[in-house]
Enzyme design. Structure first.
Site, short mmCIF file in Angstrom:
data_model
loop_
_atom_site.label_atom_id
_atom_site.label_comp_id
_atom_site.label_asym_id
_atom_site.label_seq_id
_atom_site.Cartn_x
_atom_site.Cartn_y
_atom_site.Cartn_z
N TYR A 148 38.43 34.77 42.10
CA TYR A 148 38.06 36.18 42.13
C TYR A 148 36.65 36.35 42.71
O TYR A 148 36.42 37.17 43.59
CB TYR A 148 38.16 36.79 40.72
CG TYR A 148 37.63 38.20 40.66
CD1 TYR A 148 38.32 39.25 41.26
CD2 TYR A 148 36.43 38.48 40.02
CE1 TYR A 148 37.84 40.54 41.22
CE2 TYR A 148 35.94 39.77 39.97
CZ TYR A 148 36.64 40.79 40.57
OH TYR A 148 36.15 42.08 40.54
N GLU A 204 39.17 48.54 35.99
CA GLU A 204 37.83 48.71 35.42
C GLU A 204 37.86 49.67 34.23
O GLU A 204 37.14 49.47 33.26
CB GLU A 204 36.82 49.21 36.47
CG GLU A 204 36.47 48.20 37.54
CD GLU A 204 35.65 47.02 37.06
OE1 GLU A 204 35.20 46.99 35.89
OE2 GLU A 204 35.45 46.09 37.87
N TRP A 219 35.62 40.96 31.63
CA TRP A 219 36.39 41.05 32.86
C TRP A 219 37.45 39.95 32.94
O TRP A 219 38.53 40.15 33.46
CB TRP A 219 35.47 41.04 34.08
CG TRP A 219 36.25 41.20 35.35
CD1 TRP A 219 36.39 40.28 36.35
CD2 TRP A 219 37.02 42.35 35.77
NE1 TRP A 219 37.19 40.78 37.35
CE2 TRP A 219 37.59 42.05 37.01
CE3 TRP A 219 37.27 43.59 35.19
CZ2 TRP A 219 38.40 42.94 37.71
CZ3 TRP A 219 38.08 44.48 35.89
CH2 TRP A 219 38.63 44.15 37.13
#
Length: 185
Positions: free
Chosen positions: A16, A38, A46
């Site tokens: 990522y 988000e 995350w």
């Protein structure tokens, strides 16, 4: 290779960071995916969201905002039973709400990308932070975007969430200065 210090040795996190985070995104479908993810990340790490990303993709019709905007209470209840995603009624309902408002912005500006990138004059903000602790959780720009989104009716898009979104889609380049992904342009 030197990476930003928030990247663990998890292969998913490394991929990522190296291939997505901070790279400018102009495609509305991808922008909506990150907007949705988000908003679910608020209050969580995350990596939790990243590990559930494929589950989110499956549960939310490949992040198709047109389909999501038509979800009804039956679909909300179905999503609340899905153990593969974050089962938070407010966030699920916000995703539906935000999908509708996302389309309103597309109509007004021609695309969500046009709307978003106008905040930075179509050019990513290049920061040159030396360490992770130098990176702020929000900025005046994220305050401005969050305020505008809130005025338009978006939910779960406060300034800190908006700043994380800005980082993810490359509106700002917050790779630390010694990270191999940092670009000095």
């Amino acid at each position: 290779m030197k990476r930003c210090s928030w990247v663990s040795n998890d292969a998913l996190y490394i991929k990522y960071h190296d291939e997505e985070w901070g790279k400018p995104v102009f495609d509305d479908a991808v922008l909506f995916e990150f907007l949705l993810l988000e908003s679910f990340q608020a209050g969580l790490s995350w990596i939790t969201i990243l590990k559930k990303r494929d589950n989110f993709r499956q549960a939310f019709d490949s992040f198709d905002y047109k389909k999501i905007s038509k979800y009804n209470q039956e679909k909300v209840e179905e999503l609340l039973l899905n153990e593969g995603i974050i089962r938070h009624r407010g966030k699920i309902e916000a995703a539906i709400n935000n999908a509708n408002l996302f389309q309103d912005i597309q109509i007004e500006f021609g695309s969500f990308s046009n709307y978003l990138w106008a905040f930075v004059n179509q050019t990513p903000v290049l920061n040159a932070f030396e360490t992770l602790k130098d990176v702020p959780p929000k900025t005046e720009l994220s305050d401005q975007i969050a305020k505008d989104l809130k005025k338009r009716g978006f939910k779960f898009m406060g300034s800190t969430t908006v700043y994380a979104f800005m980082q993810a889609v490359g509106l700002v380049n917050d790779h630390v200065s010694d990270c191999f992904c940092f670009k000095k342009e």
